[in-house]
Design a protein around this motif. Sequence first.
Motif, PDB file in Angstrom:
ATOM      1  N   LEU A 131       1.602   0.731   0.397  1.00  0.00           N
ATOM      2  CA  LEU A 131       1.221   2.090   0.476  1.00  0.00           C
ATOM      3  C   LEU A 131       2.433   2.802  -0.233  1.00  0.00           C
ATOM      4  O   LEU A 131       2.332   3.934  -0.795  1.00  0.00           O
ATOM      5  CB  LEU A 131       1.331   2.685   1.906  1.00  0.00           C
ATOM      6  CG  LEU A 131       0.005   2.120   2.581  1.00  0.00           C
ATOM      7  CD1 LEU A 131       0.001   2.851   3.963  1.00  0.00           C
ATOM      8  CD2 LEU A 131      -1.366   2.324   2.026  1.00  0.00           C
ATOM      9  N   MET A 141       1.563   3.316  -3.843  1.00  0.00           N
ATOM     10  CA  MET A 141       0.210   3.813  -4.027  1.00  0.00           C
ATOM     11  C   MET A 141       0.231   5.310  -3.613  1.00  0.00           C
ATOM     12  O   MET A 141       1.053   5.823  -3.017  1.00  0.00           O
ATOM     13  CB  MET A 141      -0.740   3.194  -3.457  1.00  0.00           C
ATOM     14  CG  MET A 141      -0.800   1.560  -3.696  1.00  0.00           C
ATOM     15  SD  MET A 141      -2.183   0.700  -3.062  1.00  0.00           S
ATOM     16  CE  MET A 141      -3.659   1.214  -4.080  1.00  0.00           C
ATOM     17  N   LYS A 142      -0.891   5.985  -4.340  1.00  0.00           N
ATOM     18  CA  LYS A 142      -1.108   7.388  -3.833  1.00  0.00           C
ATOM     19  C   LYS A 142      -2.743   7.532  -3.749  1.00  0.00           C
ATOM     20  O   LYS A 142      -3.270   6.892  -4.239  1.00  0.00           O
ATOM     21  CB  LYS A 142      -0.550   8.509  -4.677  1.00  0.00           C
ATOM     22  CG  LYS A 142      -1.170   8.540  -6.139  1.00  0.00           C
ATOM     23  CD  LYS A 142      -0.297   7.376  -7.059  1.00  0.00           C
ATOM     24  CE  LYS A 142      -0.820   7.656  -8.346  1.00  0.00           C
ATOM     25  NZ  LYS A 142      -1.882   7.992  -9.038  1.00  0.00           N
ATOM     26  N   ARG A 143      -3.154   8.707  -2.783  1.00  0.00           N
ATOM     27  CA  ARG A 143      -4.360   9.011  -2.442  1.00  0.00           C
ATOM     28  C   ARG A 143      -4.770  10.300  -3.138  1.00  0.00           C
ATOM     29  O   ARG A 143      -4.053  11.054  -3.005  1.00  0.00           O
ATOM     30  CB  ARG A 143      -4.679   8.864  -1.078  1.00  0.00           C
ATOM     31  CG  ARG A 143      -5.879   9.085  -0.370  1.00  0.00           C
ATOM     32  CD  ARG A 143      -5.991   9.188   1.152  1.00  0.00           C
ATOM     33  NE  ARG A 143      -4.780   9.348   1.852  1.00  0.00           N
ATOM     34  CZ  ARG A 143      -4.184  10.403   1.842  1.00  0.00           C
ATOM     35  NH1 ARG A 143      -4.104  11.471   1.455  1.00  0.00           N
ATOM     36  NH2 ARG A 143      -2.767  10.273   2.649  1.00  0.00           N
ATOM     37  N   VAL A 199       0.900   3.805  -8.440  1.00  0.00           N
ATOM     38  CA  VAL A 199       1.659   4.448  -9.210  1.00  0.00           C
ATOM     39  C   VAL A 199       1.721   3.685 -10.688  1.00  0.00           C
ATOM     40  O   VAL A 199       1.671   2.281 -10.778  1.00  0.00           O
ATOM     41  CB  VAL A 199       3.273   4.677  -8.703  1.00  0.00           C
ATOM     42  CG1 VAL A 199       3.134   5.496  -7.230  1.00  0.00           C
ATOM     43  CG2 VAL A 199       3.985   3.656  -8.671  1.00  0.00           C
ATOM     44  N   TRP A 236      -7.733   5.565  -3.662  1.00  0.00           N
ATOM     45  CA  TRP A 236      -6.361   5.042  -3.583  1.00  0.00           C
ATOM     46  C   TRP A 236      -5.994   4.490  -5.302  1.00  0.00           C
ATOM     47  O   TRP A 236      -6.640   3.880  -5.908  1.00  0.00           O
ATOM     48  CB  TRP A 236      -5.975   4.064  -2.796  1.00  0.00           C
ATOM     49  CG  TRP A 236      -5.928   4.482  -1.250  1.00  0.00           C
ATOM     50  CD1 TRP A 236      -6.897   4.565  -0.385  1.00  0.00           C
ATOM     51  CD2 TRP A 236      -4.847   4.920  -0.561  1.00  0.00           C
ATOM     52  NE1 TRP A 236      -6.463   5.169   0.601  1.00  0.00           N
ATOM     53  CE2 TRP A 236      -5.282   5.363   0.741  1.00  0.00           C
ATOM     54  CE3 TRP A 236      -3.456   5.120  -0.942  1.00  0.00           C
ATOM     55  CZ2 TRP A 236      -4.308   5.929   1.555  1.00  0.00           C
ATOM     56  CZ3 TRP A 236      -2.462   5.720  -0.148  1.00  0.00           C
ATOM     57  CH2 TRP A 236      -2.938   5.978   1.326  1.00  0.00           C
TER      58      TRP A 236
END
Lengths: 430, 430
Positions: free
Chosen positions: B384, B387-389, B123, B120
């Motif tokens: 979340l 954020m990005k995975r 951005v 994770w």
Amino acid sequence: MIRLDATAPGFPDAFTALVNARREADDDVARNVTHIIRRVRDEGDAALADLTRLFDKHELDTTGWAIDRAECLAAWEGLPDDLRAALELAAERIAVYHAKQRPEDRDEIDAQGVRLGARWSAVDAAGIYVPGGRAAYPSSVLMNAIPAKAAGVRRLVMVTPTPNGEVNPLVLAAAHIAGVDELWRVGGAQAIAALAYGTQRIAPVDVVTGPGNAWVAEAKRQLYGVVGIDMVAGPSEIVVVADGRNDPEWIAADLLSQAEHDPTSQSILFTDDAAFADAVAAAVEAQIPQLATAATARTSWDANGAIVLVPSLSDAIPLVDRLAPEHLELACDDAEALFAQVRHAGSVFLGRHTPEAVGDYVAGPNHVLPTGRRARFASGLSVLDFMKRTSFLALDPAGLAAIGPAAVALANAEGLPAHAKSVALRLGKG
Amino acid sequence: MIRLDATAPGFPDAFTALVNARREADDDVARNVTHIIRRVRDEGDAALADLTRLFDKHELDTTGWAIDRAECLAAWEGLPDDLRAALELAAERIAVYHAKQRPEDRDEIDAQGVRLGARWSAVDAAGIYVPGGRAAYPSSVLMNAIPAKAAGVRRLVMVTPTPNGEVNPLVLAAAHIAGVDELWRVGGAQAIAALAYGTQRIAPVDVVTGPGNAWVAEAKRQLYGVVGIDMVAGPSEIVVVADGRNDPEWIAADLLSQAEHDPTSQSILFTDDAAFADAVAAAVEAQIPQLATAATARTSWDANGAIVLVPSLSDAIPLVDRLAPEHLELACDDAEALFAQVRHAGSVFLGRHTPEAVGDYVAGPNHVLPTGRRARFASGLSVLDFMKRTSFLALDPAGLAAIGPAAVALANAEGLPAHAKSVALRLGKG
């Protein structure tokens, strides 16, 4: 295909043009999709029958609206043994990987005696779109359906067009192993609208996922908010960062595995070795004519392919971040060290023995990934796309006495007296 | 306000009408927003200056485009002590709650020797929209900015309209405590477009969150995919499930705390006690004239308010699930047991001493929540959203030998020969 050299004077502008190139379908599509959505919302099944006659060339009343689970089982049992075993291995590995994505609930009491929590639950119903024709991929059925099941979705609905009434047995077999509950023979924007609003036959769902053409993608975009969706999907892309000690045939095949998907797909190689770049370019030319997908791969590679020469592989990483690619292969010795520098990518394939295609099918992580630079902010499909979080709070009089006065002060400052009063009354200060 | 009795013959239809009532602004808005977005994309700052002159009645070149951090600090220092303390308590509690939402990375090797993981990351840049005028809430600044900072966002940009050039010191103070990095005096759909595409002055961001009017919501919807967004937000709503042993004044204030937000807000009470229903209805009537927000609360309660009599509180829960409310209060003794039956709600407030308003300000969970029945599939704002995975995969020759042949079989079945070749070559079978 274009060749760029990162040390050449015109490089910054040329690379910016590569980053900003729009490969996505433009939109008279949008207006047509709006019209289709309205028709399905207002007319329901009658609109589905009309639009299926128009686009898919069959009569739903004759061919049948639904495909029942017995047909899926029969398709499964009719598969050659090796394919059934391959689908079984893929389904099992995807299920194991995604089951571990289920988030944990929270429930705690803090120092002020305030109970704070979050509870995750699955959506009631999910719809997955499976394209017909060229892109009817059983692997996509698994990648969309299995995370929904892992999330705990009770009703999993699949929609797929059956052009000229013909069903794809591989897709039905995949629906069987993935545990799809309902299957409707409708496709296009009209199928997305049916899932979102419901029709006489098709009950609405809460989330719609799955790949599709520009019409399907636009329908999802327009219906976002009426239902949850996974992501606006665009053409697929791969970036390979490779040193000169790879087999150029392997890397050429990796680039072509993206190029063969669609004329709008994009394949980009970054390397620090000019001779290797030449060898890969030659290998691509040699491999294309051998492919049954040669026409597509040719168009994609010619129009969108690129080879970028960089002084060192590390120099490639800031450029890769600007592309924020869907797929990123790091084919070198210390792939780990390069990966540590990467900020934006949908999925990363480390080392010389990890072709992207293994991730498309059997590795376990999802192959539905953010495209078109969206890895800057978006993630691949996961169980989270089929779940939602309910936060909760419980205060007793002591807890409210501790934090309530601050709420009253802020509510009054914001000019919201009923907010303030609802707290103040319970503090005996109403 | 309508009164319904769940045991009355016409109830199912009447309740369905309540569930399906659309309270959201309809759209010539959409066309105007499309036009504004195109102008900002094509003309940049010049379009922002024009549109700000038109809608906000000031000249950006005169009043200034940005608000610098020193002004935010000065606003913070100029606050009355109790307000500064209240904002500090709120910021601290929100930060603690959201820090715990950060997801864990995965990195594991399975029985086949395949390394599988997920990483994770935040951005790079996020934009938050803060409305001007009536809905200029410092609490919204905290609720949007603090999760972004907790996620690790490096560049946090705030946009807010300043009608007639007037800034709101409370909003600036909140921007200070929340750690906003840049602040621009632009609002409306044009501000969302500026964040998405960037202009000469404003660098683009990756995610845009925050509440706004119908134009802002529509701009976010249209730009979804160009940037990430939190959710399409609609009018706010509260559902209260209360037995007859509550103070009707408390419950009336809770209902009005939603009604005072906006004429399109909705407040619904479910109770099993007809006399209590009468008492709450009377208390609402008595409280409205006392509110500075009386006009808004009056319109909202009259047009959208409801009191539903149910045989028992348990009977309310399936009805609540159909509404999937943004806020749900369970004001009764065993709130826990009722909560266990709830499937769809944005945020739940348990027991008699947990007014929804305490969650709006200081409790810690986010007050940006899914509205308009979207809690069926959507969640409140969280780290979340910022954020990005990135999934990742590493195979060695043995791992590829174990699972690669299944990938080759599936790729061939799907008619994708380059996919098959990229794996087969590495298996020595190309």
